[in-house]
Design a protein around this motif. Structure first.
Motif, short mmCIF file in Angstrom:
data_model
loop_
_atom_site.label_atom_id
_atom_site.label_comp_id
_atom_site.label_asym_id
_atom_site.label_seq_id
_atom_site.Cartn_x
_atom_site.Cartn_y
_atom_site.Cartn_z
N TRP A 1 0.83 -1.20 0.00
CA TRP A 1 0.00 0.00 0.00
C TRP A 1 0.86 1.25 0.00
CZ3 TRP A 1 -3.64 -1.61 4.60
CH2 TRP A 1 -4.64 -2.47 4.13
N GLU B 1 -3.46 4.67 -0.07
CA GLU B 1 -4.18 3.40 -0.12
C GLU B 1 -4.48 2.89 1.29
OE1 GLU B 1 -2.66 1.51 -4.36
OE2 GLU B 1 -1.36 1.37 -2.61
N TRP B 2 -3.57 3.16 2.23
CA TRP B 2 -3.83 2.79 3.63
C TRP B 2 -5.03 3.55 4.16
CZ3 TRP B 2 -4.14 5.56 8.15
CH2 TRP B 2 -4.15 4.81 9.35
N SER C 1 -8.30 1.62 5.46
CA SER C 1 -8.52 1.63 6.91
C SER C 1 -9.79 2.35 7.32
CB SER C 1 -7.33 2.30 7.62
OG SER C 1 -7.26 3.68 7.33
N ALA D 1 -0.92 7.75 8.40
CA ALA D 1 -0.58 7.11 7.12
C ALA D 1 0.86 7.37 6.73
CB ALA D 1 -1.51 7.62 6.03
N SER E 1 2.42 -1.18 8.43
CA SER E 1 1.63 -2.36 8.06
C SER E 1 0.18 -2.13 8.42
CB SER E 1 2.15 -3.61 8.78
OG SER E 1 1.87 -3.53 10.17
N SER E 2 -0.68 -3.08 8.04
CA SER E 2 -2.11 -2.94 8.34
C SER E 2 -2.42 -3.18 9.80
CB SER E 2 -2.92 -3.92 7.47
OG SER E 2 -2.85 -5.24 7.98
N GLY F 1 -7.28 -3.15 7.63
CA GLY F 1 -7.64 -3.44 6.25
C GLY F 1 -8.65 -4.55 6.14
N LEU G 1 3.57 -1.14 3.94
CA LEU G 1 3.74 0.15 3.26
C LEU G 1 5.23 0.36 2.97
CD1 LEU G 1 1.04 0.37 5.07
CD2 LEU G 1 1.26 2.82 4.66
#
Length: 481
Positions: free
Chosen positions: A140, A144-145, A149, A207, A212-213, A221, A229
């Motif tokens: 991401w 995109e995060w 999210s 962000a 990471s997610s 996510g 990321l």
């Protein structure tokens, strides 16, 4: 770190912090007070605003642009569904702030993420009884995060924002509410815009930092999606004396371990989100103070009401129920992070020479107030204390040594089996309990104790597993065999 939920300002903010904020605004860097009730930076007549053109003079073009944008925001508020937070605005502001600092990912960056996760999964297989949890791997960008999210942030923010938006109105004297009339609805829309603006600033800051997610402790996510990321990992690596590939693999192992745990412990994510909702449901406002101060407020003047909100007039009281919910949330987050810490340490072993240094770096990152702590402290007043994280990691390590990997991971079968806050005070005593040798038998005993005579199992009012499953047999760790 503030313990005030987002949407409220404190009457006694740190003067030094306020001075730093004003200095940043003077240099064109305002609007960096995530979630604090800072209004709309850049709009005349609102906190954080300045006259168009600044010290150089009045710029009519800038004023026209501001008024046009304000009109669009108010129109958007009317069409956004009237929720407590304008998430469309939040996403828009976050993307705008990130546009100048992020770029599209290259094919090489995406391939590096995919390769790192694949290798990490191989190393994790012998280190845990949980099989791979992610069915998809993503690289991401920061923007995109934000997009990925946002649904989780809605779950985290809505309960608190809803109570923040309504608690002070409910507590106002009836004559004040009657006098305000249509202003109450308009203020609700303005509140949604204010919260959206604050959330957008906060998401942009997060962000730019998260790797990471699962970096905030909860997967933000889509389910079963491992995401890293790479741009943020590159920034994170610059401060370390380790090869970038090694850092990428280590962070991939942590992400994959989180995904395994959340994928195969169905009650876990709902329990975390449920604790936030329980906290929000307990928000109360000091009605006597409102009655005293409301007499001096003109209900037809939104600026006067906003000023009162900034003064701390509507600051909520922390109830015993809220403290209990936060304690449960803090303990559960510590247990999750501690389990991941212990499992990844076993998985990478001697494969990564700098693994121990990276492990300590991430612990200190949490202790210094990284994205996870700042986000949760701002939203729900939570601080994930490093002492609890270290204690939890030690507890899971001892369990693995004395009970084996299967015995350690079997404790996630039901929320009644996992260690409590008291257990983190003495990990060795918890590990030494004889009943831990057979978690399923212990679970059956707990279920028998919970069922009062004449009632079916699970009929008891459950203050510890109200959002977790009652049937431990269906929620145990899935085996690779």
């Amino acid at each position: 770190m503030s313990d005030i939920p987002f949407g409220f300002g404190s009457a006694d903010r740190d003067p030094d912090e306020e001075r730093r904020r004003r200095d940043l605004e003077g240099r064109g860097q305002g609007g960096q007070d995530p979630f604090g009730f800072s209004g709309f930076p850049g709009f005349p007549g609102m906190p954080g605003a300045g006259m168009p053109g600044g010290a150089g003079g009045f710029d009519v073009n800038q004023l026209g642009q501001m008024l046009t944008q304000l009109g669009q925001m108010l129109s958007q508020a009317q069409s956004s569904g009237g929720g407590p937070v304008n998430y469309d605005l939040a996403a828009q502001l976050a993307r705008q702030q990130l546009a100048s600092t992020t770029s599209s990912l290259t094919g090489a960056q995406r391939a590096a993420v995919s390769d790192a996760v694949k290798l990490a999964e191989l190393w994790l297989d012998p280190a845990t009884d949980f099989p791979a949890g992610a069915t998809e791997t993503k690289a991401w960008s920061a923007s995109e995060w934000v997009d990925a999210s946002l649904p989780t942030w809605k779950r985290l923010c809505d309960p608190v924002a809803q109570r923040v938006s309504s608690a002070w109105v409910e507590a106002m004297p009836e004559e004040v509410r009657s006098a305000a009339g249509p202003m109450i609805a308009m203020l609700g829309q303005m509140g949604g815009l204010a919260f959206g603006s604050q959330l957008g600033n906060g998401l942009a800051q997060l962000a730019a930092e998260v790797v990471s997610s699962t970096d905030i402790g909860v997967p933000v996510g889509p389910d079963r999606t491992a995401a890293l990321l790479p741009e943020n990992i590159e920034k994170f690596t610059k401060d370390l004396d380790r090869p970038s590939s090694e850092v990428m693999i280590f962070l991939a192992a942590r992400e994959a371990a989180h995904q395994r745990l959340f994928a195969h412990v169905p009650w876990l994510k709902e329990r975390l989100l449920g604790a936030v909702e329980q906290y929000a449901s307990g928000i109360r406002v000091d009605t006597s103070r409102i009655e005293e101060l409301a007499r001096g407020i003109d209900p037809s003047n939104p600026a006067a009401i906003e000023e009162a909100m900034q003064s701390g007039m509507f600051e909520p009281e922390t109830t015993p129920e809220q403290k209990a919910a936060l304690a449960r949330l803090e303990t559960l987050l510590a247990l999750i992070e501690g389990w991941v810490d212990a499992v990844v340490a076993d998985a990478v072993g001697d494969r990564l020479p700098g693994a121990e240094a990276l492990r300590e770096t991430l612990r200190r990152r949490r202790g210094a107030g990284g994205p996870a702590e700042q986000a949760f402290a701002t939203v729900v007043g939570l601080e994930l204390r490093p002492r609890r994280l270290r204690a939890a990691a030690e507890l899971w390590r001892l369990l693995g040594e004395q009970r084996g990997i299967a015995g350690r991971d079997a404790l996630w079968a039901h929320p009644d089996l996992v260690p409590s806050a008291d257990d983190l005070d003495d990990p060795a005593a918890f590990v030494g309990r004889a009943e831990l040798a057979d978690p399923i038998a212990e679970l059956e005993k707990l279920r028998d104790q919970k069922a009062p005579e004449g009632d079916s199992p699970g009929a008891k009012a459950d203050d510890t597993t109200d959002d977790g499953p009652e049937d431990g047999g269906s929620d145990g760790p899935e085996k690779t065999g």
